[in-house]
Structure formats: C-alpha cells, structure tokens
Design an enzyme around this catalytic site. Structure first.
Site, short mmCIF file in Angstrom:
data_model
loop_
_atom_site.label_atom_id
_atom_site.label_comp_id
_atom_site.label_asym_id
_atom_site.label_seq_id
_atom_site.Cartn_x
_atom_site.Cartn_y
_atom_site.Cartn_z
N GLY A 200 -27.00 -16.93 -71.08
CA GLY A 200 -25.95 -16.04 -71.55
C GLY A 200 -24.71 -16.83 -71.88
CB CYS A 201 -21.22 -15.76 -72.12
SG CYS A 201 -19.58 -16.43 -72.42
CG PHE A 202 -21.03 -21.59 -73.63
CD1 PHE A 202 -19.84 -20.91 -73.88
CD2 PHE A 202 -21.57 -22.34 -74.67
CE1 PHE A 202 -19.21 -20.97 -75.11
CE2 PHE A 202 -20.95 -22.41 -75.91
CZ PHE A 202 -19.76 -21.72 -76.13
CD1 TRP A 203 -16.64 -19.91 -72.76
CD2 TRP A 203 -16.09 -17.73 -72.83
NE1 TRP A 203 -16.12 -19.64 -74.00
CE2 TRP A 203 -15.77 -18.32 -74.06
CE3 TRP A 203 -15.83 -16.38 -72.64
CZ2 TRP A 203 -15.19 -17.60 -75.10
CZ3 TRP A 203 -15.27 -15.66 -73.67
CH2 TRP A 203 -14.95 -16.26 -74.89
CG HIS B 265 -22.79 -15.73 -66.12
ND1 HIS B 265 -22.26 -15.73 -67.38
CD2 HIS B 265 -24.09 -15.99 -66.25
CE1 HIS B 265 -23.22 -15.98 -68.26
NE2 HIS B 265 -24.34 -16.14 -67.59
#
Length: 164
Positions: free
Chosen positions: A12-15, A155
């Site tokens: 998912g979103c790497f942040w 996350h």
C-alpha cells in the site's frame, strides 16, 4: 560489527510503511520508491506496473528478514488484492520482492504462519516477485509523515503478537 542487508516490500501507500518500519529494532534506514513496474525512471505521476514500495536497510545481527516480514503482515492487510485503505490499484499491491532462495523460503514460511493463525479474515494474497530495480521516489515522499504529521496513512499495527 554491523551486518547490513536490504529488504524490498510493498503493502500500500509507502508513506505509512516507511513511518512504521523506520523505528523498528535493527532498521538502520528506509527509502520509499517504485519497484516491479514497466518503465525506467518512474515518477509518482508515471509508474505503470510499479508498486509503491520500501527499501529497508537492516542489521541482520539485530533483526531478521523473517522478523521484518512478521511485522509487515501485522501493519497492513495482506488479504486484499491491489488495495490498502482508500488506495486502489496495482501500485498498492502487497508484494515481497525476493532476492534469493533463502528469502523466498522465509517468505513462504511466514505466509503459511499468517494463514494458519486465522487472524486475518481471508488468505494472504501477497505476491512473491523477483527483485527488480528499486527507483527512489521523489524527495517530498521521503519521510513524508515526519514532515506532515497529520498526513494520510492506512498503516497501523493490527496485532501486538508475533506470527513467528
């Protein structure tokens, strides 16, 4: 003496992934970027087939690849295809980019433990993909949630117990 290794994952979103992994014991560095896609020099606006991934540099004397994967499967939903939170598409797939047979065996073992645990409502759909060039994302994506403390993330640690 440090025994530095690298791991490459996408979930998912790497942040959000970077924000959680940066503080894990044994992790010495994190970078967000694009991996597993079709074009060279991908950008946020043009990364067909690439996953939003993370490069984790870790000290193998302190943590292991399996321990990193254990946490990976607790901080994102590995049972959804091409989706995490509000983010949809292959860029947000759950994937482990395998560098060697040892990593492949470790990944298969951890996936089996996760499936056997019954903690997730479905089976793991995380793909095991051959290692590909990791392209570092634009500077504004690096350490994004440190710079933007109210930024979006899907996350978080779902289970406080290990699968191992």
């Amino acid at each position: 003496m440090e025994n530095l290794k690298k791991a490459y994952i996408a979930g998912g979103c790497f942040w959000g992934m970077e924000d959680l992994f940066r503080v894990r014991p044994g992790v010495t560095d994190t970078e967000v970027g694009y991996i597993g896609g079709e074009n060279e020099n991908p950008t946020y606006q043009n990364h067909p087939g690439h996953a939003e991934g993370i490069e984790i540099t870790y000290d193998a004397n302190i943590t292991s690849f399996k321990e990193l994967l254990d946490y990976f499967f607790r901080m994102h939903d590995p049972t959804t295809v091409d989706r995490q939170g509000n983010d949809k598409g292959s860029s947000y797939r759950s994937a482990i980019f395998i560098q060697n047979e040892e990593e492949e065996e470790a990944a298969k073992e951890v996936i089996q433990l996760v499936d056997d645990s019954g903690k997730w409502p479905g089976k793991v759909v995380t793909t095991l993909e051959p290692i590909a060039k990791f392209w570092v994302a634009e500077g504004y994506h690096q350490d994004y949630l440190v710079k933007n403390q109210n930024g979006y993330t899907c996350h978080f640690e779902r289970f406080n117990t290990s699968f191992l």
